[in-house]
Write a protein that holds these residues in place. Structure first.
Motif, short mmCIF file in Angstrom:
data_model
loop_
_atom_site.label_atom_id
_atom_site.label_comp_id
_atom_site.label_asym_id
_atom_site.label_seq_id
_atom_site.Cartn_x
_atom_site.Cartn_y
_atom_site.Cartn_z
N SER A 147 20.55 -27.83 7.49
CA SER A 147 20.65 -29.11 8.17
C SER A 147 19.77 -29.08 9.41
O SER A 147 19.28 -28.03 9.80
CB SER A 147 22.10 -29.43 8.54
OG SER A 147 22.62 -28.47 9.45
N GLY A 148 19.58 -30.24 10.03
CA GLY A 148 18.86 -30.31 11.28
C GLY A 148 17.45 -30.86 11.20
O GLY A 148 16.80 -31.05 12.23
N GLY A 149 16.96 -31.12 10.00
CA GLY A 149 15.63 -31.67 9.85
C GLY A 149 15.57 -33.11 10.31
O GLY A 149 16.58 -33.74 10.61
N ARG A 165 15.91 -28.06 15.80
CA ARG A 165 16.64 -26.84 15.50
C ARG A 165 17.30 -26.98 14.15
O ARG A 165 18.16 -27.85 13.95
CB ARG A 165 17.69 -26.53 16.56
CG ARG A 165 18.30 -25.13 16.38
CD ARG A 165 19.40 -24.82 17.37
NE ARG A 165 20.64 -25.52 17.04
CZ ARG A 165 21.84 -25.17 17.51
NH1 ARG A 165 21.95 -24.13 18.33
NH2 ARG A 165 22.91 -25.86 17.18
N LEU A 166 16.91 -26.12 13.23
CA LEU A 166 17.50 -26.10 11.91
C LEU A 166 18.67 -25.12 11.87
O LEU A 166 18.67 -24.10 12.55
CB LEU A 166 16.47 -25.69 10.86
CG LEU A 166 15.16 -26.49 10.83
CD1 LEU A 166 14.30 -26.02 9.67
CD2 LEU A 166 15.44 -27.98 10.75
N PHE A 204 19.84 -19.86 12.49
CA PHE A 204 19.13 -20.95 13.15
C PHE A 204 17.62 -20.74 13.09
O PHE A 204 17.13 -19.61 13.01
CB PHE A 204 19.54 -21.05 14.62
CG PHE A 204 21.00 -21.28 14.85
CD1 PHE A 204 21.54 -22.54 14.75
CD2 PHE A 204 21.84 -20.22 15.17
CE1 PHE A 204 22.89 -22.75 14.96
CE2 PHE A 204 23.18 -20.41 15.39
CZ PHE A 204 23.72 -21.69 15.28
N LEU A 205 16.90 -21.83 13.14
CA LEU A 205 15.47 -21.80 13.34
C LEU A 205 15.12 -22.84 14.38
O LEU A 205 15.12 -24.04 14.10
CB LEU A 205 14.71 -22.06 12.04
CG LEU A 205 13.19 -21.93 12.14
CD1 LEU A 205 12.80 -20.47 12.40
CD2 LEU A 205 12.50 -22.45 10.88
N GLN A 254 19.83 -26.28 -0.30
CA GLN A 254 19.22 -27.49 -0.85
C GLN A 254 17.97 -27.92 -0.09
O GLN A 254 17.21 -28.76 -0.58
CB GLN A 254 20.23 -28.64 -0.85
CG GLN A 254 20.39 -29.38 0.48
CD GLN A 254 21.10 -28.58 1.54
OE1 GLN A 254 21.68 -27.54 1.28
NE2 GLN A 254 21.05 -29.07 2.78
N GLY A 255 17.76 -27.37 1.09
CA GLY A 255 16.60 -27.69 1.90
C GLY A 255 16.85 -28.85 2.84
O GLY A 255 17.71 -29.70 2.61
N THR A 256 16.07 -28.88 3.92
CA THR A 256 16.13 -29.99 4.87
C THR A 256 14.70 -30.39 5.23
O THR A 256 13.84 -29.55 5.48
CB THR A 256 16.94 -29.61 6.13
OG1 THR A 256 17.06 -30.75 6.99
CG2 THR A 256 16.30 -28.46 6.89
#
Length: 125
Positions: free
Chosen positions: A7-9, A19-20, A80-81, A117-119
């Motif tokens: 999440s976060g995209g 921040r992902l 986190f990223l 699932q990707g963001t």
């Protein structure tokens, strides 16, 4: 059961930050390495960064060094990223995965599994 949820995209202008987060519901969370990969439009999924079970051991692809920071919270089981100074070339779907095959290159998609699932991250110029 889905173990990884990114999440976060979002949509940001060049120079902005995101921040992902990757929530990883794994009993073995603290003993696993986690990686962030991204897939730009029309391209293959590529390595971005990873963090070992030691939270101080982090690694990045050259194009994001100094701009991205990977971290982990072993209590909340979140990876986190933090992405700063974003560029249009950072536009991609970002995925997190779990290191699975230690006999393969760390930057290879084939070394990782249990993808989320990707963001979507979109950076406008």
């Amino acid at each position: 059961q889905r173990h990884m949820v990114e999440s976060g995209g979002g949509l940001v202008q060049a120079g902005g930050s995101l921040r992902l987060s990757c929530a990883a519901s794994l009993d073995t969370f603290s003993s696993r390495a986690f990686g962030w990969f991204r897939q730009p439009p029309g391209k293959e999924r590529e390595y971005v960064a990873h963090i070992n079970s030691n939270e101080y051991n982090t690694f990045y692809t050259n194009s994001v060094k100094g701009r991205f920071t990977i971290s982990r919270d072993n209590v909340q089981k979140i990876v986190f990223l933090q992405m700063n100074s974003l560029k249009p070339e950072d536009t991609a779907v970002y995925y997190c995965g779990v290191r699975t095959y230690s006999n393969r290159s760390i930057t290879s998609v084939r070394a990782w599994d249990y993808w989320g699932q990707g963001t979507q991250v979109t950076v406008s110029s």
